[in-house]
Design an enzyme around this catalytic site. Structure first.
Site, PDB file in Angstrom:
ATOM      1  CB  SER A  36      -0.849   0.002   1.270  1.00 57.46           C
ATOM      2  OG  SER A  36      -1.540   1.217   1.441  1.00 57.46           O
ATOM      3  CE1 TYR A  91      -4.590  -1.953   4.993  1.00 58.86           C
ATOM      4  CE2 TYR A  91      -3.368   0.060   4.574  1.00 58.86           C
ATOM      5  CZ  TYR A  91      -4.077  -1.029   4.106  1.00 58.86           C
ATOM      6  OH  TYR A  91      -4.254  -1.202   2.749  1.00 58.86           O
TER       7      TYR A  91
HETATM    8  N1  LIG Z   1      -8.485  -0.421  -1.879  1.00 59.12           N
HETATM    9  C1  LIG Z   1      -7.433   0.332  -1.597  1.00 59.12           C
HETATM   10  O1  LIG Z   1      -7.508   1.559  -1.598  1.00 59.12           O
HETATM   11  C2  LIG Z   1      -6.093  -0.308  -1.299  1.00 59.12           C
HETATM   12  C3  LIG Z   1      -4.960   0.481  -1.395  1.00 59.12           C
HETATM   13  C4  LIG Z   1      -3.717  -0.064  -1.111  1.00 59.12           C
HETATM   14  C5  LIG Z   1      -3.616  -1.390  -0.754  1.00 59.12           C
HETATM   15  N2  LIG Z   1      -4.732  -2.162  -0.658  1.00 59.12           N
HETATM   16  C6  LIG Z   1      -4.563  -3.557  -0.286  1.00 59.12           C
HETATM   17  O2  LIG Z   1      -5.037  -4.359  -1.331  1.00 59.12           O
HETATM   18  C7  LIG Z   1      -5.491  -5.609  -0.824  1.00 59.12           C
HETATM   19  C8  LIG Z   1      -6.895  -5.867  -1.336  1.00 59.12           C
HETATM   20  O3  LIG Z   1      -7.760  -4.867  -0.827  1.00 59.12           O
HETATM   21  P1  LIG Z   1      -9.152  -4.465  -1.509  1.00 59.12           P
HETATM   22  O4  LIG Z   1      -9.223  -2.991  -1.506  1.00 59.12           O
HETATM   23  O5  LIG Z   1      -9.333  -5.211  -2.762  1.00 59.12           O
HETATM   24  O6  LIG Z   1     -10.183  -4.917  -0.391  1.00 59.12           O
HETATM   25  P2  LIG Z   1     -11.118  -6.184  -0.279  1.00 59.12           P
HETATM   26  O7  LIG Z   1     -11.748  -6.088   1.053  1.00 59.12           O
HETATM   27  O8  LIG Z   1     -11.978  -6.288  -1.475  1.00 59.12           O
HETATM   28  O9  LIG Z   1     -10.064  -7.378  -0.328  1.00 59.12           O
HETATM   29  C9  LIG Z   1      -9.423  -7.886   0.795  1.00 59.12           C
HETATM   30  C10 LIG Z   1      -9.654  -9.369   0.781  1.00 59.12           C
HETATM   31  O10 LIG Z   1      -8.935  -9.950   1.874  1.00 59.12           O
HETATM   32  C11 LIG Z   1      -9.753 -10.958   2.387  1.00 59.12           C
HETATM   33  N3  LIG Z   1      -9.394 -11.325   3.750  1.00 59.12           N
HETATM   34  C12 LIG Z   1      -9.594 -10.621   4.896  1.00 59.12           C
HETATM   35  N4  LIG Z   1      -9.189 -11.347   5.948  1.00 59.12           N
HETATM   36  C13 LIG Z   1      -8.718 -12.528   5.460  1.00 59.12           C
HETATM   37  C14 LIG Z   1      -8.155 -13.679   6.047  1.00 59.12           C
HETATM   38  N5  LIG Z   1      -8.006 -13.782   7.367  1.00 59.12           N
HETATM   39  N6  LIG Z   1      -7.772 -14.696   5.233  1.00 59.12           N
HETATM   40  C15 LIG Z   1      -7.936 -14.605   3.890  1.00 59.12           C
HETATM   41  N7  LIG Z   1      -8.459 -13.537   3.264  1.00 59.12           N
HETATM   42  C16 LIG Z   1      -8.837 -12.511   4.062  1.00 59.12           C
HETATM   43  C17 LIG Z   1     -11.175 -10.412   2.307  1.00 59.12           C
HETATM   44  O11 LIG Z   1     -12.129 -11.448   2.386  1.00 59.12           O
HETATM   45  C18 LIG Z   1     -11.151  -9.717   0.964  1.00 59.12           C
HETATM   46  O12 LIG Z   1     -11.548 -10.568  -0.091  1.00 59.12           O
HETATM   47  C19 LIG Z   1      -5.389  -5.506   0.693  1.00 59.12           C
HETATM   48  O13 LIG Z   1      -4.190  -6.107   1.128  1.00 59.12           O
HETATM   49  C20 LIG Z   1      -5.341  -4.006   0.935  1.00 59.12           C
HETATM   50  O14 LIG Z   1      -4.683  -3.679   2.134  1.00 59.12           O
HETATM   51  C21 LIG Z   1      -5.973  -1.649  -0.944  1.00 59.12           C
END
Ligand SMILES: NC(=O)c1ccc[n+]([C@@H]2O[C@H](COP(=O)([O-])OP(=O)(O)OC[C@H]3O[C@@H](n4cnc5c(N)ncnc54)[C@H](O)[C@@H]3O)[C@@H](O)[C@H]2O)c1
Length: 278
Positions: free
Chosen positions: A161, A174
């Site tokens: 991130s 986080y």
């Molecule tokens: N959306 C953003 O702005 C953003 C920005 C930077 C980084 N990220 C990172 O990208 C990744 C995906 O995020 P996203 O925005 O698609 O959100 P999202 O909530 O759609 O995806 C996160 C996924 O992780 C899964 N998850 C949570 N706990 C879990 C566990 N214990 N075991 C297995 N899976 C688990 C959830 O079920 C979900 O499908 C994350 O690591 C997040 O930190 C997101």
């Protein structure tokens, strides 16, 4: 299907939630020819995995059907990345079902436990570190063990991130977990390079996924703004003039998984439209 990843098997954790980065990454790798193993927690296990915030088994099955229709092989397996035994079983599933393990993407993450530092509980801290950092390590380890045995190299990518490079309010665990991934790839790369395995992070800025939409609401309210105003202000500080899209992150992951990226390892690549310059 032919493409620059054809013949490879890719595991993507946290890829069972519609409109998430994991889904976008799985679709991108499939479009380039990779066989796909989808994985998500599937159903709530405890307070850290509420139904509204996690990928449900039926969603994962729907994504699997879309990917299979693209002409690659796709399977799905539930896995809570906090559990080392489940991550090991996921890696075994990839080998047993698809015959190889070439790409592992640690995408699972908790970004919905957000609160002032003074109020964070032990359970909340442990949940975020447990998924975002410890879960990623279990993935690196399970993937590397099999890739080393296979003897044909491999690609490991963590979705870190912007919070791997900068600090954000109300997101202490986080931010610490994502900064931890920077150290993890630097260390892992020194051990895995001799096996032809690269280990990198992709560092997106804000993307309005399900998690992203929840964060927009939370931070807009905290700043006393409408969501529209909050999003306009966000776009205004990004040199490319807009927040990230799932396909921006997915394209960077696919590149890092390709043969062309074989000399890139230990990196934490910003995909932030210039918002995060270091
Ligand atoms: N959306 C953003 O702005 C953003 C920005 C930077 C980084 N990220 C990172 O990208 C990744 C995906 O995020 P996203 O925005 O698609 O959100 P999202 O909530 O759609 O995806 C996160 C996924 O992780 C899964 N998850 C949570 N706990 C879990 C566990 N214990 N075991 C297995 N899976 C688990 C959830 O079920 C979900 O499908 C994350 O690591 C997040 O930190 C997101």
């Amino acid at each position: 299907m032919s493409g620059r990843l054809s013949g490879k098997t890719a595991v993507i954790t946290g890829s069972g939630r519609k409109a998430g980065l994991g889904e976008a990454i799985a679709l991108q790798l499939a479009s380039e020819g990779a066989n796909i193993v989808l994985s998500d927690v599937g159903s709530s296990r405890d307070a850290a995995t509420p139904d509204a915030m996690i990928g449900q088994a039926r969603e994962m099955d729907e994504i699997a059907a879309t990917i299979t229709a693209m002409g690659v092989r796709c399977s799905a397996q539930a896995c809570d990345v906090r559990r080392r035994d489940e991550v090991q079983a996921l890696a075994d599933h990839a080998m047993d079902t698809h015959g190889s393990l070439d790409i592992w993407v640690n995408n699972a993450g908790i970004g919905y436990i957000v609160k002032p530092l003074l109020d964070v509980s032990e359970e909340e801290w442990n949940a975020v570190i447990g998924v975002n950092l410890t879960g990623a390590f279990w993935g690196v380890q399970a993937a590397a063990q099999r890739m080393v045995r296979q003897g044909r190299g491999g690609r490991i990518v963590n979705i870190a991130s912007q919070a791997a490079k900068s600090g954000f309010p109300n997101m202490q665990a986080y931010t610490a977990s994502k900064h931890g991934l920077v150290g993890l790839v630097r260390s892992a790369a020194t051990e895995l390079g001799e096996h032809g395995i690269t280990v990198n992070n992709v560092c997106p800025n804000h993307v309005t996924t399900g998690l992203g939409a929840w964060q927009n609401e939370y931070f807009a309210k905290r700043q006393g703004k409408s969501i529209d105003q909050y999003m306009q202000d966000m776009a205004a500080r990004i040199p490319m003039g807009r927040p990230g899209l799932p396909r921006d992150t997915a394209a960077a992951v696919a590149f890092l998984c390709s043969d062309e990226a074989g000399y890139i390892t230990a990196e934490s690549l910003n995909v932030s439209g210039g918002e995060e310059p270091h």
